[in-house]
Design a protein around this motif. Structure first.
Motif, PDB file in Angstrom:
ATOM      1  N   ALA A 107       0.813  -1.223   0.000  1.00 38.31           N
ATOM      2  CA  ALA A 107       0.000   0.000   0.000  1.00 38.31           C
ATOM      3  C   ALA A 107       0.845   1.271   0.000  1.00 38.31           C
ATOM      4  O   ALA A 107       0.304   2.361  -0.126  1.00 38.31           O
ATOM      5  CB  ALA A 107      -0.944   0.011   1.208  1.00 38.31           C
ATOM      6  N   THR A 108       2.169   1.133   0.115  1.00 34.29           N
ATOM      7  CA  THR A 108       3.041   2.311   0.029  1.00 34.29           C
ATOM      8  C   THR A 108       3.314   2.711  -1.424  1.00 34.29           C
ATOM      9  O   THR A 108       4.038   3.671  -1.681  1.00 34.29           O
ATOM     10  CB  THR A 108       4.391   2.050   0.730  1.00 34.29           C
ATOM     11  OG1 THR A 108       5.053   0.948   0.072  1.00 34.29           O
ATOM     12  CG2 THR A 108       4.189   1.703   2.187  1.00 34.29           C
ATOM     13  N   GLY A 109       2.729   1.993  -2.353  1.00 39.56           N
ATOM     14  CA  GLY A 109       2.965   2.265  -3.764  1.00 39.56           C
ATOM     15  C   GLY A 109       2.640   3.690  -4.177  1.00 39.56           C
ATOM     16  O   GLY A 109       3.298   4.265  -5.046  1.00 39.56           O
ATOM     17  N   ALA A 161       6.659  -2.761  -3.651  1.00 38.53           N
ATOM     18  CA  ALA A 161       5.760  -1.652  -3.985  1.00 38.53           C
ATOM     19  C   ALA A 161       6.493  -0.573  -4.770  1.00 38.53           C
ATOM     20  O   ALA A 161       5.935   0.029  -5.701  1.00 38.53           O
ATOM     21  CB  ALA A 161       5.160  -1.066  -2.710  1.00 38.53           C
ATOM     22  N   MET A 162       7.754  -0.308  -4.405  1.00 40.22           N
ATOM     23  CA  MET A 162       8.548   0.682  -5.130  1.00 40.22           C
ATOM     24  C   MET A 162       8.752   0.254  -6.584  1.00 40.22           C
ATOM     25  O   MET A 162       8.618   1.053  -7.513  1.00 40.22           O
ATOM     26  CB  MET A 162       9.892   0.871  -4.426  1.00 40.22           C
ATOM     27  CG  MET A 162      10.770   1.959  -5.047  1.00 40.22           C
ATOM     28  SD  MET A 162      11.849   1.331  -6.359  1.00 40.22           S
ATOM     29  CE  MET A 162      13.011   0.376  -5.380  1.00 40.22           C
ATOM     30  N   LEU A 163       9.053  -1.033  -6.788  1.00 39.99           N
ATOM     31  CA  LEU A 163       9.238  -1.552  -8.144  1.00 39.99           C
ATOM     32  C   LEU A 163       7.934  -1.519  -8.931  1.00 39.99           C
ATOM     33  O   LEU A 163       7.929  -1.228 -10.134  1.00 39.99           O
ATOM     34  CB  LEU A 163       9.783  -2.979  -8.078  1.00 39.99           C
ATOM     35  CG  LEU A 163      11.194  -3.121  -7.492  1.00 39.99           C
ATOM     36  CD1 LEU A 163      11.544  -4.592  -7.289  1.00 39.99           C
ATOM     37  CD2 LEU A 163      12.226  -2.460  -8.395  1.00 39.99           C
ATOM     38  N   ALA A 164       6.815  -1.798  -8.253  1.00 44.87           N
ATOM     39  CA  ALA A 164       5.504  -1.731  -8.913  1.00 44.87           C
ATOM     40  C   ALA A 164       5.202  -0.311  -9.361  1.00 44.87           C
ATOM     41  O   ALA A 164       4.674  -0.084 -10.459  1.00 44.87           O
ATOM     42  CB  ALA A 164       4.415  -2.237  -7.968  1.00 44.87           C
ATOM     43  N   ALA A 165       5.526   0.662  -8.520  1.00 48.02           N
ATOM     44  CA  ALA A 165       5.317   2.063  -8.881  1.00 48.02           C
ATOM     45  C   ALA A 165       6.177   2.445 -10.075  1.00 48.02           C
ATOM     46  O   ALA A 165       5.730   3.164 -10.982  1.00 48.02           O
ATOM     47  CB  ALA A 165       5.633   2.962  -7.687  1.00 48.02           C
ATOM     48  N   ALA A 285      -5.876   1.166   8.277  1.00 44.95           N
ATOM     49  CA  ALA A 285      -6.944   2.174   8.132  1.00 44.95           C
ATOM     50  C   ALA A 285      -6.370   3.545   7.789  1.00 44.95           C
ATOM     51  O   ALA A 285      -6.947   4.288   6.978  1.00 44.95           O
ATOM     52  CB  ALA A 285      -7.763   2.243   9.418  1.00 44.95           C
ATOM     53  N   ILE A 286      -5.223   3.878   8.382  1.00 45.00           N
ATOM     54  CA  ILE A 286      -4.570   5.158   8.072  1.00 45.00           C
ATOM     55  C   ILE A 286      -4.126   5.185   6.613  1.00 45.00           C
ATOM     56  O   ILE A 286      -4.305   6.183   5.901  1.00 45.00           O
ATOM     57  CB  ILE A 286      -3.366   5.388   9.004  1.00 45.00           C
ATOM     58  CG1 ILE A 286      -3.841   5.578  10.449  1.00 45.00           C
ATOM     59  CG2 ILE A 286      -2.561   6.611   8.561  1.00 45.00           C
ATOM     60  CD1 ILE A 286      -2.718   5.617  11.470  1.00 45.00           C
ATOM     61  N   ILE A 287      -3.568   4.073   6.151  1.00 47.91           N
ATOM     62  CA  ILE A 287      -3.139   3.984   4.752  1.00 47.91           C
ATOM     63  C   ILE A 287      -4.335   4.189   3.822  1.00 47.91           C
ATOM     64  O   ILE A 287      -4.280   4.934   2.838  1.00 47.91           O
ATOM     65  CB  ILE A 287      -2.470   2.619   4.482  1.00 47.91           C
ATOM     66  CG1 ILE A 287      -1.166   2.492   5.274  1.00 47.91           C
ATOM     67  CG2 ILE A 287      -2.200   2.441   2.987  1.00 47.91           C
ATOM     68  CD1 ILE A 287      -0.547   1.108   5.228  1.00 47.91           C
ATOM     69  N   LEU A 288      -5.443   3.542   4.149  1.00 41.01           N
ATOM     70  CA  LEU A 288      -6.617   3.615   3.281  1.00 41.01           C
ATOM     71  C   LEU A 288      -7.308   4.976   3.344  1.00 41.01           C
ATOM     72  O   LEU A 288      -8.071   5.337   2.437  1.00 41.01           O
ATOM     73  CB  LEU A 288      -7.610   2.517   3.674  1.00 41.01           C
ATOM     74  CG  LEU A 288      -7.076   1.091   3.487  1.00 41.01           C
ATOM     75  CD1 LEU A 288      -8.076   0.078   4.003  1.00 41.01           C
ATOM     76  CD2 LEU A 288      -6.767   0.830   2.026  1.00 41.01           C
ATOM     77  N   LEU A 289      -7.026   5.745   4.392  1.00 45.40           N
ATOM     78  CA  LEU A 289      -7.575   7.100   4.484  1.00 45.40           C
ATOM     79  C   LEU A 289      -7.154   7.932   3.277  1.00 45.40           C
ATOM     80  O   LEU A 289      -7.939   8.734   2.755  1.00 45.40           O
ATOM     81  CB  LEU A 289      -7.092   7.765   5.782  1.00 45.40           C
ATOM     82  CG  LEU A 289      -7.503   9.232   5.986  1.00 45.40           C
ATOM     83  CD1 LEU A 289      -9.021   9.344   6.117  1.00 45.40           C
ATOM     84  CD2 LEU A 289      -6.813   9.818   7.218  1.00 45.40           C
TER      85      LEU A 289
END
Length: 309
Positions: A107-109, A161-165, A285-289
């Motif tokens: 989710a850090t993407g 996630a970094m590579l996905a971005a 939940a914070i990430i999804l905010l």
């Protein structure tokens, strides 16, 4: 087949629904990674090989022009190498930790995209995107604080996630010029070649020359086919196509919903193994905010700019 470049256009409701459907499929990918018994690198080899074969058949059947020039072919294959590393770390994270931790790290993407997209596309950094990315990192910190025993798996997921971005930003340029299935065909071949090259390296580094399971068992074949043909050929090709309507940041921010879909599915399938501490769910939940407030802030920002013109 090469297509003329154009503007992204305004996404329709159908585009948004299609994007969320893809996120559900991608959330299920980590579950398939846990169900399949062969190691992560071998899994990526099988996944990309089967995907390449099916995409080749589709391109021949639809009479698509697959000749794109040597320099573009190299770019596609190298992007496939980035994808291979992303998937290897993704599946490894799901096994070192569990599906929930893996998806939380992924989710850090959006933060990675907010940093990489301006560099690759040579545009100004958008403070709104950086701010939302920082919110995602704050959520990740909460997850890490309460799930320290899963630090290795979480770290793998963050790098994944970094590579996905990175490959999302790269593909956003290809999406306006080339057919999505042709792009995916070359990138899957590049991913297959890269994973095959990395296979002996990982065998020496992580398995110390010990015998490893290279042959999928009966159920593995079913999961690998689903992974290759549904989660890759369909979902990945459609994701490249949607880059014509959405920015890489908007897509990766929506992918932050992957933990919600994936964790719910994981708890239903794996039960107690996927139940986490309250701190984990608070961090998620914070990430999804960031996902929920992005469209509102974007609309407010656009409205203000329009009024000030």
């Amino acid at each position: 087949m090469q297509e003329s470049p154009g503007t992204s256009g305004t996404p329709s409701l159908q585009d948004y629904l299609q994007l969320h459907f893809l996120v559900i499929i991608w959330g299920f990918t980590a579950i398939l990674g846990r169900l399949i018994t062969i190691p992560a690198v071998e899994l990526v080899v099988y996944r990309t090989l089967l995907a390449s074969i099916l995409l080749g058949i589709i391109c021949v059947y639809k009479k698509k022009e697959v000749r794109v020039g040597s320099s573009v072919t190299v770019q596609f294959l190298l992007t496939g190498g980035v994808i291979a590393l992303h998937w290897i770390l993704f599946f490894a994270a799901a096994r070192v930790a569990n599906v929930s931790v893996c998806l939380a790290g992924m989710a850090t993407g959006s933060l990675w995209t907010s940093l990489l997209e301006p560099l690759v596309q040579r545009r100004k950094v958008r403070l709104l995107e950086i701010g939302l990315g920082i919110i995602a990192i704050a959520g990740l910190y909460v997850v890490f604080r309460f799930e320290f025993t899963h630090a290795l798996g979480l770290g793998m997921a963050v790098v994944s996630a970094m590579l996905a971005a990175l490959f999302s930003v790269i593909n956003s340029r290809f999406a306006h010029i080339y057919d999505a299935q042709v792009v995916t065909f070359y990138e899957m071949m590049g991913a297959c070649l890269s994973a095959s090259v990395l296979l002996p390296v990982f065998s020496v580094l992580f398995y110390k020359g010990e015998p490893i399971n290279l042959i999928p068992v009966a159920w593995d074949w079913l999961w690998i086919v689903l992974l290759a043909w549904v989660c890759t050929v369909y979902a990945y090709s459609m994701g490249v196509s949607l880059l014509r309507k959405f920015t890489p940041f908007a897509i990766n921010l929506t992918i932050n919903l992957e933990p919600v879909y994936g964790i719910v599915l994981a708890v239903l399938i794996f039960g107690e193994k996927e139940r986490m501490t309250p701190g984990f769910y608070a961090g998620t939940a914070i990430i999804l905010l960031a996902v929920l407030i992005y469209p509102l802030l974007k609309r407010f920002q656009t409205k203000n700019l329009t009024q000030n013109v």
